[in-house]
Design a protein around this motif. Structure first.
Motif, mmCIF file in Angstrom:
data_model
loop_
_atom_site.group_PDB
_atom_site.id
_atom_site.type_symbol
_atom_site.label_atom_id
_atom_site.label_comp_id
_atom_site.label_asym_id
_atom_site.label_seq_id
_atom_site.Cartn_x
_atom_site.Cartn_y
_atom_site.Cartn_z
ATOM 1 N N ASP A 282 9.870 5.157 5.002
ATOM 2 C CA ASP A 282 9.026 3.956 5.148
ATOM 3 C C ASP A 282 9.806 2.757 5.691
ATOM 4 O OD1 ASP A 282 6.942 5.454 4.001
ATOM 5 O OD2 ASP A 282 7.519 4.820 1.977
ATOM 6 N N LEU B 210 0.824 -1.207 0.000
ATOM 7 C CA LEU B 210 0.000 0.000 0.000
ATOM 8 C C LEU B 210 0.859 1.258 0.000
ATOM 9 C CD1 LEU B 210 -2.749 1.462 0.302
ATOM 10 C CD2 LEU B 210 -2.485 1.188 2.789
ATOM 11 N N VAL B 211 1.853 1.339 0.902
ATOM 12 C CA VAL B 211 2.661 2.556 0.989
ATOM 13 C C VAL B 211 3.619 2.674 -0.194
ATOM 14 C CG1 VAL B 211 2.481 2.771 3.498
ATOM 15 C CG2 VAL B 211 4.338 1.426 2.520
ATOM 16 N N THR B 212 3.931 1.552 -0.840
ATOM 17 C CA THR B 212 4.725 1.625 -2.069
ATOM 18 C C THR B 212 3.910 2.268 -3.190
ATOM 19 O OG1 THR B 212 6.000 -0.345 -1.447
ATOM 20 C CG2 THR B 212 6.009 0.277 -3.767
ATOM 21 N N HIS B 213 2.637 1.916 -3.210
ATOM 22 C CA HIS B 213 1.743 2.496 -4.221
ATOM 23 C C HIS B 213 1.466 3.973 -3.935
ATOM 24 C CE1 HIS B 213 -1.411 2.642 -7.234
ATOM 25 N NE2 HIS B 213 -2.258 3.121 -6.328
ATOM 26 N N TRP B 214 1.233 4.307 -2.639
ATOM 27 C CA TRP B 214 0.991 5.695 -2.237
ATOM 28 C C TRP B 214 1.541 5.862 -0.826
ATOM 29 C CZ3 TRP B 214 -3.767 8.132 0.306
ATOM 30 C CH2 TRP B 214 -3.606 9.523 0.371
ATOM 31 N N ARG B 215 2.709 6.430 -0.716
ATOM 32 C CA ARG B 215 3.424 6.426 0.570
ATOM 33 C C ARG B 215 2.722 7.234 1.648
ATOM 34 N NH1 ARG B 215 8.475 10.178 1.271
ATOM 35 N NH2 ARG B 215 8.760 8.516 2.759
ATOM 36 N N TYR B 216 1.862 8.174 1.276
ATOM 37 C CA TYR B 216 1.161 8.978 2.282
ATOM 38 C C TYR B 216 -0.126 8.317 2.770
ATOM 39 C CZ TYR B 216 4.462 12.550 0.843
ATOM 40 O OH TYR B 216 5.626 13.234 0.576
ATOM 41 N N ALA B 217 -0.384 7.122 2.304
ATOM 42 C CA ALA B 217 -1.562 6.387 2.775
ATOM 43 C C ALA B 217 -1.492 6.125 4.273
ATOM 44 C CB ALA B 217 -1.690 5.064 2.022
ATOM 45 N N SER B 218 -0.271 6.047 4.806
ATOM 46 C CA SER B 218 -0.116 5.786 6.238
ATOM 47 C C SER B 218 -0.712 6.896 7.100
ATOM 48 C CB SER B 218 1.361 5.611 6.588
ATOM 49 O OG SER B 218 2.098 6.779 6.255
#
Length: 432
Positions: free
Chosen positions: A291, A54-62
């Motif tokens: 990350d 998930l964070v590789t796809h969109w790192r600010y998802a966290s």
């Protein structure tokens, strides 16, 4: 005379039956714990991989997933799985100290074990800096306590055996499981149950071995200290790691007992918003570290030890912060693996000052030092690091660093984190 012999044989048969029944309980418990530990390990790896994807796809998802995940976890913990928060080791220690069976059942039970597994996985799925080893201890203690209900006699060593087997199965470290049971769980060697505890640990270890094969947790590391100057890294790592570990423990204990003033009252009255804030801080640490600090830290440390992949210079610092926020948030999750990862970061930073020493050797010293500083169980610390890295050439340096770290940690935090937290659980559940 015939009646006397018949009665004697009957008594002997009863004693023998009880004797074997007792041993069967420990063996069945060991098999169950081993299977549960392997299942949790495989599931933990999967959920961490999903979060990384998930964070590789969109790192600010966290910034969204982690705070919300923390809040949901604390809500479920307080609503459905009370006493499953944190690592679970303090609950197992408190359950051993309580005399009342109902009070014990509120700290170790199948319901709590199920909640512990699910909520630990939820924490890792949303990026918490947490481990699965402490939860495996509470799960193991809960399984053995539940199995003990089938016995006509309550076995005093069941919780201890379950906890020790949990460590052995989680790390594939049978010797560390035994030492952990003696040094940390009981703080004494109980001759009555020692053989059965060892049997449970061996059974759990063999079950794990049968399911996933033989392996060293962090891989094999042949590194060792060579010349005299390299050995100066032992006291440096011991002091630095011990002080940092003591600081972590001090923060966790103070927050658990309640901060003074209006801030402490606000945290106690609003556990879910507090968990949300802690999750946001973990996410910010993750972004600042590239990350690198989410999850257990296992992958980063193994790569550093086996293939020499360098750790970021700020890895230890941000992993320390993320683990602190994850721990004080109230979500279920352990501190074993994250502590070893923080220690690896400490060791990697210290290695720059010892250019002639193998970096992986200094990393091992940092790992054992910080871990010993956190748990204040120096024997368990150096045994577990030795077994996890299959490195027996570093036994003496690890032992020395662990003892130095233990002494340094007590300057900052006079009591071990697990036993300090266990006092709170024991006091809350002892009959009044």
């Amino acid at each position: 005379m015939r009646q006397f012999l018949s009665a004697r044989h009957l008594r002997l048969a009863r004693v023998t039956s009880a004797h074997w029944q007792r041993r069967t309980l420990f063996v069945v418990g060991g098999i169950t714990i081993g299977a549960a530990a392997v299942g949790l390990a495989l599931a933990a790896d999967w959920v961490q991989a999903e979060f990384n994807r998930l964070v590789t796809h969109w790192r600010y998802a966290s910034l969204i997933v982690t705070p919300l995940g923390f809040a949901v976890s604390v809500y479920l913990t307080n609503r459905f799985f009370q006493n499953s928060q944190g690592s679970g080791i303090p609950q197992a220690i408190a359950a051993r100290e309580l005399e009342d069976q109902d009070a014990r059942g509120r700290l170790v039970s199948i319901r709590i074990a199920v909640g512990k597994i699910l909520l630990t996985l939820l924490g890792l799925l949303c990026g918490a800096s947490a481990g699965r080893e402490g939860p495996t201890v509470q799960v193991g203690a809960s399984i053995m306590f539940a199995i003990g209900r089938f016995s006509p006699r309550r076995q005093p060593g069941l919780i201890l055996a379950g906890a020790a087997a949990g460590v052995a199965a989680a790390f594939n470290t049978p010797l560390a499981g035994i030492v952990f049971g003696i040094e940390e769980m009981s703080r004494a060697f109980e001759t009555r149950t020692s053989g059965l505890i060892i049997a449970t640990v061996i059974t759990a270890g063999l079950t794990s071995l049968a399911l996933v094969g033989n392996y060293a947790y962090f891989g094999s590391s042949p590194a060792m200290l060579r010349n005299g100057l390299d050995w100066l890294a032992i006291p440096v790592c011991g002091i630095a790691g011990g002080l940092a570990g003591g600081l972590f423990s001090r923060i966790v204990i103070v927050v658990a007992r309640g901060l003074p003033g209006s801030l402490g009252r606000a945290i106690k009255a609003n556990p879910i918003p507090f968990a949300l804030a802690c999750g946001l801080l973990v996410a910010l640490c993750g972004i600042a570290s590239g990350d690198a600090i989410y999850g257990t830290g296992y992958a980063q440390v193994k790569a550093a030890l086996e293939s020499g992949t360098p750790l970021r210079g700020d890895f230890g610092f941000f992993k320390f912060l993320a683990t602190t926020f994850s721990t004080i948030s109230g979500i279920p999750g352990g501190i074993f693996s994250p502590s070893l990862a923080v220690g690896a970061g400490v060791g990697a930073n210290i290695a720059h000052y010892f250019p002639t020493a193998p970096t992986s050797a200094i990393i091992l010293l940092g790992m054992v030092s910080y871990f010993a500083g956190v748990v204040q169980a120096p024997i368990t610390a150096f045994v577990i690091v030795t077994e996890m890295t299959d490195n027996h050439a570093m036994v003496i340096p690890l032992m020395c660093a662990s003892l130095i770290a233990y002494a340094a940690s007590r300057l900052v935090c006079p009591e071990g984190v697990y036993h300090a937290l266990a006092k709170g659980f024991a006091h809350a559940h002892e009959p009044h």
